[in-house]
Design a protein around this motif. Structure first.
Motif, PDB file in Angstrom:
ATOM      1  N   PRO A 152      -7.098   7.560   6.659  1.00 36.94           N
ATOM      2  CA  PRO A 152      -6.927   6.103   6.723  1.00 36.94           C
ATOM      3  C   PRO A 152      -8.197   5.409   7.399  1.00 36.94           C
ATOM      4  CG  PRO A 152      -5.235   7.190   8.320  1.00 36.94           C
ATOM      5  CD  PRO A 152      -6.133   8.263   7.693  1.00 36.94           C
ATOM      6  N   TRP A 212      -8.196   4.211   2.344  1.00 40.23           N
ATOM      7  CA  TRP A 212      -8.203   5.652   2.558  1.00 40.23           C
ATOM      8  C   TRP A 212      -9.780   5.980   2.205  1.00 40.23           C
ATOM      9  CZ3 TRP A 212      -4.304   8.372   4.692  1.00 40.23           C
ATOM     10  CH2 TRP A 212      -2.908   7.721   4.712  1.00 40.23           C
ATOM     11  N   THR A 257      -2.711  -0.033  -5.104  1.00 44.90           N
ATOM     12  CA  THR A 257      -1.368  -0.900  -5.069  1.00 44.90           C
ATOM     13  C   THR A 257      -0.481  -0.894  -6.231  1.00 44.90           C
ATOM     14  OG1 THR A 257      -3.255  -2.032  -3.770  1.00 44.90           O
ATOM     15  CG2 THR A 257      -1.354  -3.335  -4.600  1.00 44.90           C
ATOM     16  N   SER A 305       0.800  -1.267   0.084  1.00 50.23           N
ATOM     17  CA  SER A 305       0.036  -0.006  -0.061  1.00 50.23           C
ATOM     18  C   SER A 305       0.881   1.095  -0.004  1.00 50.23           C
ATOM     19  CB  SER A 305      -0.978  -0.017   1.147  1.00 50.23           C
ATOM     20  OG  SER A 305      -1.755  -1.117   1.235  1.00 50.23           O
ATOM     21  N   SER A 315      -8.274   2.144  -2.444  1.00 49.89           N
ATOM     22  CA  SER A 315      -6.851   1.799  -1.891  1.00 49.89           C
ATOM     23  C   SER A 315      -5.970   1.739  -3.272  1.00 49.89           C
ATOM     24  CB  SER A 315      -6.755   0.198  -1.292  1.00 49.89           C
ATOM     25  OG  SER A 315      -7.337  -0.464  -2.042  1.00 49.89           O
ATOM     26  N   GLU A 347      -9.588   1.255   8.722  1.00 50.46           N
ATOM     27  CA  GLU A 347      -9.321   0.088   9.197  1.00 50.46           C
ATOM     28  C   GLU A 347      -9.484  -1.098   8.131  1.00 50.46           C
ATOM     29  OE1 GLU A 347     -10.031  -0.819  13.149  1.00 50.46           O
ATOM     30  OE2 GLU A 347      -9.568   1.091  14.110  1.00 50.46           O
ATOM     31  N   GLU A 348     -10.558  -1.259   7.723  1.00 46.72           N
ATOM     32  CA  GLU A 348     -11.163  -1.989   6.761  1.00 46.72           C
ATOM     33  C   GLU A 348     -11.654  -1.604   5.376  1.00 46.72           C
ATOM     34  OE1 GLU A 348     -10.921  -5.361   6.858  1.00 46.72           O
ATOM     35  OE2 GLU A 348      -9.744  -4.947   8.933  1.00 46.72           O
ATOM     36  N   PRO A 349     -11.270  -1.793   4.450  1.00 50.39           N
ATOM     37  CA  PRO A 349     -10.014  -2.871   3.947  1.00 50.39           C
ATOM     38  C   PRO A 349      -8.851  -2.150   4.595  1.00 50.39           C
ATOM     39  CG  PRO A 349     -10.916  -2.113   2.140  1.00 50.39           C
ATOM     40  CD  PRO A 349     -11.543  -1.588   3.168  1.00 50.39           C
ATOM     41  N   ARG A 350      -7.951  -3.119   4.824  1.00 50.30           N
ATOM     42  CA  ARG A 350      -6.492  -2.829   5.352  1.00 50.30           C
ATOM     43  C   ARG A 350      -5.722  -1.811   4.087  1.00 50.30           C
ATOM     44  NH1 ARG A 350      -1.263  -6.339   6.350  1.00 50.30           N
ATOM     45  NH2 ARG A 350      -0.013  -4.909   7.537  1.00 50.30           N
ATOM     46  N   GLY A 351      -5.348  -0.670   4.623  1.00 51.03           N
ATOM     47  CA  GLY A 351      -4.547   0.035   3.596  1.00 51.03           C
ATOM     48  C   GLY A 351      -5.263   1.147   2.877  1.00 51.03           C
TER      49      GLY A 351
END
Length: 59
Positions: free
Chosen positions: A18, A26, A38, A2, A36, A20-24
């Motif tokens: 940021p 915004w 990637t 991320s 997110s 928490e879910e999904p990880r990474g």
């Protein structure tokens, strides 16, 4: 992997938080999207400086 994001890719606003879910991911406060980004890899074969070096070495 991320990345830290500085603006929303949908509306270009900078007020991102940021989540928490999904990880990474915004949350953009302006447009309410959660997203997110990637990076999968860097295509080293296509880097202009490398192509130039290989061309010069082959001469």
């Amino acid at each position: 992997m991320s990345a830290v994001i500085y603006h929303c890719p949908f509306c270009a606003e900078e007020d991102l938080r940021p989540v928490e879910e999904p990880r990474g991911a915004w949350h953009c406060v302006a447009c309410a999207r959660v997203f997110s980004v990637t990076q999968h890899r860097v295509e080293t074969a296509q880097i202009p400086g490398r192509l130039r070096e290989e061309e010069e070495a082959g001469r």
